[in-house]
Design an enzyme around this catalytic site. Structure first.
Site, PDB file in Angstrom:
ATOM      1  N   GLU A 192      36.426  98.829  34.516  1.00 16.82           N
ATOM      2  CA  GLU A 192      37.260  97.910  33.723  1.00 16.82           C
ATOM      3  C   GLU A 192      38.280  97.186  34.596  1.00 16.82           C
ATOM      4  O   GLU A 192      39.502  97.333  34.417  1.00 16.82           O
ATOM      5  CB  GLU A 192      37.966  98.684  32.605  1.00 16.82           C
ATOM      6  CG  GLU A 192      36.991  99.258  31.593  1.00 16.82           C
ATOM      7  CD  GLU A 192      37.663  99.898  30.388  1.00 16.82           C
ATOM      8  OE1 GLU A 192      38.811 100.351  30.511  1.00 16.82           O
ATOM      9  OE2 GLU A 192      37.046  99.950  29.316  1.00 16.82           O
ATOM     10  N   GLU A 384      29.905 101.945  28.383  1.00 16.32           N
ATOM     11  CA  GLU A 384      30.841 102.691  27.520  1.00 16.32           C
ATOM     12  C   GLU A 384      30.803 102.104  26.122  1.00 16.32           C
ATOM     13  O   GLU A 384      30.844 100.881  25.957  1.00 16.32           O
ATOM     14  CB  GLU A 384      32.288 102.586  28.015  1.00 16.32           C
ATOM     15  CG  GLU A 384      32.614 103.428  29.189  1.00 16.32           C
ATOM     16  CD  GLU A 384      34.104 103.412  29.520  1.00 16.32           C
ATOM     17  OE1 GLU A 384      34.927 103.398  28.590  1.00 16.32           O
ATOM     18  OE2 GLU A 384      34.411 103.405  30.714  1.00 16.32           O
TER      19      GLU A 384
END
Ligand code: BG6
Length: 486
Positions: A192, A384
């Protein structure tokens, strides 16, 4: 004859995703150094929806190091995967995992980040884990940096704010590529990467009390990570033939609240600034819309000679991302503000939210996949997705997590639709296949797993593992390659 795809490809990579600092424990075992994650205390319940909980100051670090802070640091203990990895991997294998996403805790390999030699015991630990996975036919997918910068790099350089960290990261990447070249084919450079803009400490080990201009420093630190990511991609391709390297984005598709063009433009900008990160990784250069933003906000990115060529010549093989929520933007300040979504926005009246306020949007996943694929035409990997929820253990020990099954089913259905739309999707690793410490709050009670871990927010429990109802469900999903979702 129709060339339309009907469902998941045969070699689809089903599995689960984790991060070392939320899973392993053993924070000072066998020569490991401290990392930024080891300094994060349990977030009190009344602050758990605040991203400011992810901030850190120089003073607080010093107080923690001096032992002056009375608090629990749950990421130091994780769920003790460090000692129980064999048992946990056997459970993943029982579910039929094809892939397991994990990160290497950088400070296990280079305890301070800048050490001259790597820590052999740390290298050996990951050899053991990879061997165990491969023994069960599970492919490792490894993140090099998942919110766990060695604390030494923060103390010496203020983390990724300094260019020096690029070379330390490249050395670390080279070390693990050489060591694991016969065991690991799939790599992610940064988890991320866009979180730097929300929390420079989490994303880059940067203490913002040491900088004059947080925005300027965040973008400079990001430039360092882009360069580091390109260096790692180059090294992986040179050292590991056939390796595949991906970038990783917290994708937050943004909707306009209404058809008011002002709302539409707000949403468009939000989407651009979110996909800026994948633009750089996939196209190898900064997009024009960011150059304007930098100029108007007095942001000057210092680049070294060769940076542009490096980015251009070392783009990623695939795009990976996390998907938990969508964001809705309104130009009308009177519209109701959403309180739980990570970066704010207004409440979307068409969506329900999780217990932590994250708005649940399965169709948004199909939208996201199509938008990504239209933009890049590169393979995609959802690394995810999942539902953080409270679980109740019945007297007989069973856990009926129908809400989790329902959440995952609806998202997988939309993935299938996107594949039929023509999107190239490599795999799906749901977040936290085994309960682990929450990233944003450090709670254990925010559970994502198919496997329950008997451990509470105070660190009490037996640490025993048990199967929730979702365990057998996911096993059937994988065995049927996404056909049996009932
Ligand atoms: C992602 C992170 O943002 O979301 C993970 O990459 C994290 O590390 C996951 O655990 C879920 O967030 P949380 O705060 O519920 O653990």
């Amino acid at each position: 004859m129709s060339a339309a795809k009907q469902g998941f490809p045969e070699n689809f990579l089903w599995g689960g995703a984790t991060a070392a600092n939320q899973l392993e424990g053993g924070f000072d075992a066998d020569g490991k150094g401290l990392s930024t994650a080891d300094m994060i205390a349990l977030v009190p319940k009344d602050q758990r929806r605040s991203v400011h909980a992810m901030e850190m100051t120089t003073e607080r670090i010093q107080q923690i190091l001096n032992g002056e802070v009375e608090a629990r640091f749950p990421k130091r203990d994780g769920i003790d995967f460090y000692h129980r990895y064999k048992e946990d991997i056997a459970l993943f294998a029982e579910m039929g995992f094809k892939v397991f996403r994990m990160s290497i805790h950088w400070a296990r390999i280079f305890p301070n980040g800048y050490d001259a030699e790597p820590n052999e015991a740390g290298l050996q630990f990951y050899d053991n884990v990879f061997d165990e996975l491969l023994k069960h036919g599970i492919e490792p997918l490894v993140t090099l940096s998942h919110y766990e910068t060695p604390l030494g790099l923060t103390l010496k350089y203020n983390g990724w704010a300094s260019r020096e960290v690029v070379d330390h990261y490249a050395r670390y990447a080279e070390t693990v590529f050489k060591r694991y070249k016969d065991k690991v084919k799939y790599w992610l450079t940064f988890n991320e990467i866009n979180i730097m803009l929300i929390s420079p400490y989490t994303g880059g080990g940067v203490l913002t009390d040491q900088v004059d201009n947080k925005l300027q420093t965040s973008y400079q630190a990001l430039h360092h990570q882009f360069v580091a990511s390109a260096k790692a991609t180059k090294l992986a391709h040179e050292i590991i033939p056939g390796s595949q390297v991906g970038c990783m984005l917290a994708r937050m598709e943004t909707y306009p609240f209404s058809c008011n063009p002002a709302d539409v433009r707000m949403a468009q900008w939000e989407n651009q600034v979110n996909m800026f990160f994948t633009d750089v990784h996939a196209r190898g250069k900064y997009p024009n819309y960011m150059e304007r933003y930098f100029a108007e906000n007095n942001i000057v990115i210092e680049r070294e000679p060769g940076d542009d060529e490096l980015l251009l010549n070392n783009t990623v093989d695939f795009i990976s991302f996390s998907y938990y929520m969508t964001i809705t933007r309104s130009s009308n300040p009177d519209d109701e503000v959403g309180e739980g979504n990570l970066i704010g926005g207004v409440r979307n009246p068409h969506l329900e939210a999780s217990d932590w306020g994250w708005e649940i949007d399965p169709i948004g996943l199909r939208v996201t996949l199509n938008n990504f694929y239209d933009r890049y035409q590169k393979p995609l990997f959802i690394v995810e997705n999942g539902l953080g929820a409270y679980d109740r253990v019945e007297e007989d020990g069973s856990i009926h997590d129908t809400y989790r099954i329902d959440y995952l089913r609806k998202h997988i259905e939309q993935m299938k639709e996107a594949i039929k739309d023509g999107v190239e999707l490599m795999g799906y690793t749901s977040w936290g296949p085994i309960d682990l410490v929450s990233m944003s709050t450090s709670e254990m009670s925010k559970r994502y797993g198919f496997i329950y871990v008997d451990l509470d927010d105070e660190g009490k429990g037996t640490w025993n593992r048990s199967k929730k109802d979702s365990f057998d469900w996911y096993k059937r999903v994988i065995a049927s390659n996404g056909e049996d979702l009932a």
